[in-house]
Motif scaffolding. Structure first.
Motif, PDB file in Angstrom:
ATOM      1  N   LEU A 246       0.882  -1.292  -0.180  1.00  0.00           N
ATOM      2  CA  LEU A 246      -0.004   0.007   0.087  1.00  0.00           C
ATOM      3  C   LEU A 246       0.807   1.049  -0.085  1.00  0.00           C
ATOM      4  N   GLN A 247       0.498   2.194  -1.004  1.00  0.00           N
ATOM      5  CA  GLN A 247       1.391   3.469  -0.723  1.00  0.00           C
ATOM      6  C   GLN A 247       0.624   4.302   0.323  1.00  0.00           C
ATOM      7  N   ASP A 248       1.665   5.355   0.880  1.00  0.00           N
ATOM      8  CA  ASP A 248       1.212   6.231   1.973  1.00  0.00           C
ATOM      9  C   ASP A 248       0.288   7.218   1.560  1.00  0.00           C
ATOM     10  N   GLN A 249       0.036   7.502   0.312  1.00  0.00           N
ATOM     11  CA  GLN A 249      -0.528   8.781  -0.291  1.00  0.00           C
ATOM     12  C   GLN A 249       0.019  10.213   0.155  1.00  0.00           C
ATOM     13  N   LYS A 250       1.487   9.990   0.676  1.00  0.00           N
ATOM     14  CA  LYS A 250       1.928  11.420   0.956  1.00  0.00           C
ATOM     15  C   LYS A 250       3.271  11.452  -0.012  1.00  0.00           C
ATOM     16  N   GLU A 251       4.250  10.979   0.407  1.00  0.00           N
ATOM     17  CA  GLU A 251       5.398  11.120  -0.460  1.00  0.00           C
ATOM     18  C   GLU A 251       5.275  10.266  -1.634  1.00  0.00           C
ATOM     19  N   ILE A 252       4.728   8.917  -1.348  1.00  0.00           N
ATOM     20  CA  ILE A 252       4.231   7.858  -2.308  1.00  0.00           C
ATOM     21  C   ILE A 252       2.945   7.860  -2.765  1.00  0.00           C
ATOM     22  N   VAL A 253       2.642   7.896  -4.215  1.00  0.00           N
ATOM     23  CA  VAL A 253       1.372   8.279  -4.797  1.00  0.00           C
ATOM     24  C   VAL A 253       0.818   6.753  -5.618  1.00  0.00           C
ATOM     25  N   ARG A 254       1.807   6.364  -5.624  1.00  0.00           N
ATOM     26  CA  ARG A 254       1.648   4.835  -6.551  1.00  0.00           C
ATOM     27  C   ARG A 254       2.699   3.782  -6.442  1.00  0.00           C
ATOM     28  N   PHE A 255       2.261   2.742  -6.581  1.00  0.00           N
ATOM     29  CA  PHE A 255       3.218   1.493  -6.431  1.00  0.00           C
ATOM     30  C   PHE A 255       3.096   0.690  -7.662  1.00  0.00           C
ATOM     31  N   GLN A 256       4.060  -0.177  -8.220  1.00  0.00           N
ATOM     32  CA  GLN A 256       3.649  -1.166  -9.093  1.00  0.00           C
ATOM     33  C   GLN A 256       5.032  -2.379  -8.648  1.00  0.00           C
ATOM     34  N   TRP A 257       4.596  -3.709  -9.203  1.00  0.00           N
ATOM     35  CA  TRP A 257       5.401  -4.638  -9.071  1.00  0.00           C
ATOM     36  C   TRP A 257       5.692  -5.022 -10.739  1.00  0.00           C
ATOM     37  N   SER A 258       6.879  -4.879 -11.252  1.00  0.00           N
ATOM     38  CA  SER A 258       7.106  -5.354 -12.720  1.00  0.00           C
ATOM     39  C   SER A 258       8.534  -5.804 -12.688  1.00  0.00           C
ATOM     40  N   THR A 259       8.660  -6.510 -13.834  1.00  0.00           N
ATOM     41  CA  THR A 259       9.910  -6.951 -13.927  1.00  0.00           C
ATOM     42  C   THR A 259      10.779  -5.932 -14.196  1.00  0.00           C
ATOM     43  N   PRO A 260      12.331  -6.309 -14.299  1.00  0.00           N
ATOM     44  CA  PRO A 260      13.192  -5.257 -14.451  1.00  0.00           C
ATOM     45  C   PRO A 260      12.987  -4.972 -15.990  1.00  0.00           C
ATOM     46  N   SER A 261      13.046  -6.041 -16.822  1.00  0.00           N
ATOM     47  CA  SER A 261      12.789  -5.389 -18.153  1.00  0.00           C
ATOM     48  C   SER A 261      11.353  -4.504 -18.802  1.00  0.00           C
ATOM     49  N   GLU A 262      10.561  -5.004 -18.022  1.00  0.00           N
ATOM     50  CA  GLU A 262       9.158  -4.182 -17.914  1.00  0.00           C
ATOM     51  C   GLU A 262       9.427  -2.600 -17.725  1.00  0.00           C
TER      52      GLU A 262
END
Length: 397
Positions: A246-262
């Protein structure tokens, strides 16, 4: 904390890789790769069996706004607090609380690790405190809490004495606390970093510093990303499965899990922006599409130490060349005070000489290439390098 630093604030970051055995939450968190770019020099996304966590910084952030970064942040005085001695009391008689010794000599060790913290008033070794910082910041920014319960202390203490066996198996998992408990403590730690100590004491857990392997050390160059400059310890940790995030909605507004090449493909497609250190490290990780291979390499290599990477930025024909240690243009004694310089004919008197290249070429914010002919120090990975194009051929540089 090192108050003697002239140019930088000390920080720590965590490259968090996790297997793709996803639950419902994990499936919805992954971001598709850009389909418009082939980038044949990178392994295809289907070859990867793991993802890496990236967090998008707020547009209001004073440092790298809107950038996708690994979780991490600035060290807090509480990370060096003597109160940790009680939390880690079972490990107090072990060097660096049971962390493995690094072979690198003190003379070549990056100052962030080599500095004697006792002389600065803290009984907590830097190798321990910066791991605590990385774990705390990861919890604050993403909700991922990497801890070990007190009931596991005895087996953990034994495993730190027999690292050869323990490091071969991918076994690190996120501690499962009820969501309400997790939410409560996350809010408290965000309010005051010292509450991380209080949380560990009351929940009877230890920050899992042993799951983090030393990976690198990057320093912010002068004049590139605003006034704050950071001396950052990079660690890597491999998890069996993607945890709830979960992002903190303060400093961080989005997160994602992706492969390095993606991530690299999305960056090239201008769908997200990553800074040169992230570009460099993700390109390194492309050497290992399998999580077990990455985990074993990280564990085995970590005892070699790491090189301090302070980019020195030159301006050439309206694009930037960020040179790193070992490059033929790198100053023999870089203090970090110099800003962006202009490359002169004298400095490039032999443009056909492709020996000793270690540089990041930045044509624009979304067009970055690596030129590397040197051998990485301390048995580290060589990044996957895109074949030279006419625009960045040897004769141009």
């Amino acid at each position: 904390m090192n108050t003697t630093l002239k140019h930088w604030k000390e920080a720590a970051t965590l490259i968090l890789a996790a297997g793709q055995r996803l639950g419902a939450d994990g499936l919805s968190s992954r971001t598709p790769a850009a389909s418009s770019l082939g980038r044949s020099h990178l392994p295809h996304k289907s070859r990867f069996d793991y993802d890496v966590l990236l967090l998008k910084r707020s547009s209001k952030s004073g440092f790298m706004p809107n950038a996708y970064v690994f979780p991490g942040g600035m060290v807090d005085s509480s990370d060096f607090s003597s109160e940790w001695l009680d939390i880690f009391k079972s490990f107090r008689n072990s060097v660096n609380f049971g962390l493995r010794r690094v072979k690198q000599s003190a003379e070549t060790r990056p100052p962030i690790f080599a500095t004697d913290r006792l002389k600065l008033g803290s009984p907590i070794p830097g190798e321990v405190a910066f791991r605590i910082c990385a774990l705390r910041e990861t919890f604050e920014e993403s909700g991922v809490l990497l801890v070990v319960s007190k009931t596991e202390e005895e087996s953990l203490l034994k495993s730190t004495e027999d690292r050869c066996a323990s490091d071969q198996t991918l076994h690190y998992k996120v501690n499962e606390l009820c969501s309400s408990e997790l939410t409560k403590w996350r809010a408290l730690v965000n309010q005051n970093p010292s509450n991380f100590i209080r949380m560990c004491r009351e929940l009877e857990v230890l920050p899992n510093i042993w799951a983090l392997h030393e990976w690198g050390n990057w320093l912010t160059p002068s004049g590139r990303y605003g006034v704050p400059r950071f001396d950052t310890a990079f660690f890597i940790c491999c998890l069996q499965e993607i945890p709830h995030t979960l992002q903190d909605q303060k400093e961080i507004v989005r997160f994602q899990w992706s492969t390095p090449s993606e991530v690299l493909q999305s960056y090239q497609a201008r769908e997200l922006w990553i800074a040169p250190p992230q570009f460099y490290e993700l390109s390194r990780m492309c050497r290992f599409p399998l999580l077990n291979d990455l985990h074993k390499f990280a564990g085995q290599r970590a005892t070699e130490g790491c090189e301090q990477l302070l980019p020195v930025v030159f301006l050439k024909d309206e694009h930037y060349i960020s040179v790193l240690p070992g490059d033929k243009l790198y100053p023999l004694n870089s203090s970090g005070e110099a800003g962006v310089d202009t490359i002169t004919d004298l400095q490039l008197e032999d443009p056909l000489d492709d020996s000793a290249l270690h540089r990041i070429c930045i044509m624009d914010p979304y067009t970055t290439t690596l030129q590397i002919t040197i051998t990485p120090k301390y048995n580290h990975l060589l990044p996957v390098v895109e074949p030279a194009s006419p625009l960045d051929s040897k004769s141009e540089l």
